[in-house]
Enzyme design. Structure first.
Site, PDB file in Angstrom:
ATOM      1  N   TYR A 181       1.184  -0.958   0.023  1.00 35.39           N
ATOM      2  CA  TYR A 181      -0.492   0.147  -0.135  1.00 35.39           C
ATOM      3  C   TYR A 181       1.391   0.943  -0.126  1.00 35.39           C
ATOM      4  O   TYR A 181       1.355   1.949   1.149  1.00 35.39           O
ATOM      5  CB  TYR A 181      -1.020  -0.029   1.154  1.00 35.39           C
ATOM      6  CG  TYR A 181      -2.549   1.245   1.044  1.00 35.39           C
ATOM      7  CD1 TYR A 181      -2.553   1.907  -0.014  1.00 35.39           C
ATOM      8  CD2 TYR A 181      -2.501   1.159   2.716  1.00 35.39           C
ATOM      9  CE1 TYR A 181      -3.180   3.140   0.666  1.00 35.39           C
ATOM     10  CE2 TYR A 181      -3.522   1.980   2.836  1.00 35.39           C
ATOM     11  CZ  TYR A 181      -3.679   3.047   1.916  1.00 35.39           C
ATOM     12  OH  TYR A 181      -5.008   4.703   1.636  1.00 35.39           O
ATOM     13  N   LYS A 238      -2.095  -1.674  -3.745  1.00 37.66           N
ATOM     14  CA  LYS A 238      -2.636  -0.119  -4.720  1.00 37.66           C
ATOM     15  C   LYS A 238      -1.763   1.066  -4.129  1.00 37.66           C
ATOM     16  O   LYS A 238      -1.008   1.347  -3.144  1.00 37.66           O
ATOM     17  CB  LYS A 238      -3.396  -0.330  -2.703  1.00 37.66           C
ATOM     18  CG  LYS A 238      -4.541   1.147  -2.608  1.00 37.66           C
ATOM     19  CD  LYS A 238      -5.456   1.165  -1.604  1.00 37.66           C
ATOM     20  CE  LYS A 238      -6.159   2.689  -2.002  1.00 37.66           C
ATOM     21  NZ  LYS A 238      -7.209   2.313  -0.428  1.00 37.66           N
TER      22      LYS A 238
END
Length: 332
Positions: free
Chosen positions: A153, A182
């Site tokens: 992330y 992400k």
């Protein structure tokens, strides 16, 4: 270390954590499990692929370890009890401490999560304390000890502006228990390269954008492009899913001219409404949920130091673009 397939492509929602209304100056508002369940089922019925619980939008940094576990286990049960077992649960793991990060992942797995979204450690990022080697070893150690597959992330806005390099991301993509990422930043070039690079085995490493503004161009890029983990989908899920489905028809060569035009217009409208989240973040998402969906989000929009008092006067500036997407959402 557990290895598994990457998460299925689609639209995932970083879910806010709902709190009960309480004394504004109390240091902790109780969780509102009824509002949480109402929102979970609304998203499941809309057809989202998965939910991210206890992430940045979920105010993980404002939750205790016990609350994280309770939140995941309760929503897992809500989905199962309503025949939505197919909805993926991904757990956010926000910690600077590597031992705590691994512990949170293990607890989240036991509570019902099937993937871990691991935020980049960042406390010393502006103090010159991190090297690419150190960041690589941190993620590798987490992945080696995680009982569920891991996604990287990368969210510079909450990580002291720390941006992971392409070379590091390519290296991490080769780890058998790191199955995707992400990317919550505006560097579209990194999105396109990581979803298209021949150095990455895209069937094992999927790229999700954290910004709905970038969904259509990402999905039209490369084989690793998997979808979005997007905050605006918390109240406009059908519109985001429609963009995703139209992009699939465009990629397969089956889209009509009308569908191309619909995809472009819908992406434009969605991108405009996303500016609300760009400006107001987590508190803005919760305010929109309250106004658009009518779900109580609790006093002050979140736990201190959050406050939504400044949003009331800002809403009128965005009303027109919100109403435009609300009209689209109602027809889907």
């Amino acid at each position: 270390m557990a290895t598994g397939p990457p998460p299925p492509s689609g639209i995932y929602v970083p879910v806010p954590t709902f709190f009960q209304s309480f004394d504004k100056y109390a240091y902790k508002q109780p969780l509102d499990h009824d509002a949480q369940a109402e929102h979970t089922l609304l998203l499941a019925r809309a057809g989202v692929t998965g939910l991210i619980l206890c992430g940045s939008t979920g105010e993980a940094v404002h939750l205790t370890s016990a609350e994280r576990v309770e939140l995941i286990s309760r929503q897992k049960k809500v989905l199962a009890d309503n025949n939505y077992d197919n909805v993926v649960i991904m757990a956010g793991t926000t910690s600077q401490n590597i031992d705590e990060t691994i512990g949170v992942i293990k607890e989240s797995k036991d509570a019902g999560a099937t993937y871990a979204l691991v935020l980049t450690p960042n406390y010393f990022a502006v103090a010159g304390g991190y090297s690419e080697e150190g960041m690589r070893e941190w993620y590798v150690t987490v992945a080696n000890n995680s009982p569920i597959p891991v996604l990287v992330y990368n969210y510079p806005a909450v990580s002291n502006n720390l941006q992971l390099s392409l070379s590091l991301m390519k290296t991490l993509s080769k780890h058998p228990n790191i199955v995707g990422c992400k990317l919550s930043h505006g560097n579209m070039s990194h999105h396109l390269i990581l979803s298209s690079s021949p150095e990455i085995e895209h069937q094992y490493f999927r790229v999700f954008t954290g910004l709905g503004q970038q969904l259509l161009p990402l999905l039209l890029s490369g084989p690793g492009a998997a979808g979005a983990i997007d905050g605006t989908a918390a109240y406009f899920p059908k519109s985001m899913i429609r963009i995703y489905n139209l992009a699939g028809r465009i990629r397969s060569g089956d889209a009509t001219t009308e569908e191309w035009e619909e995809a472009q217009k819908l992406q434009c409208a969605y991108s405009e409404v996303e500016e609300w989240v760009v400006k107001f973040g987590t508190v803005g998402i919760k305010e929109a949920i309250k106004i658009v969906l009518g779900i109580s989000v609790g006093q002050a929009g979140g736990r201190l130091p959050f406050s939504e008092s400044h949003l009331t006067r800002e809403w009128e500036k965005f009303r027109e673009v919100f109403e435009r997407v609300q009209d689209i959402e109602a027809k889907l």
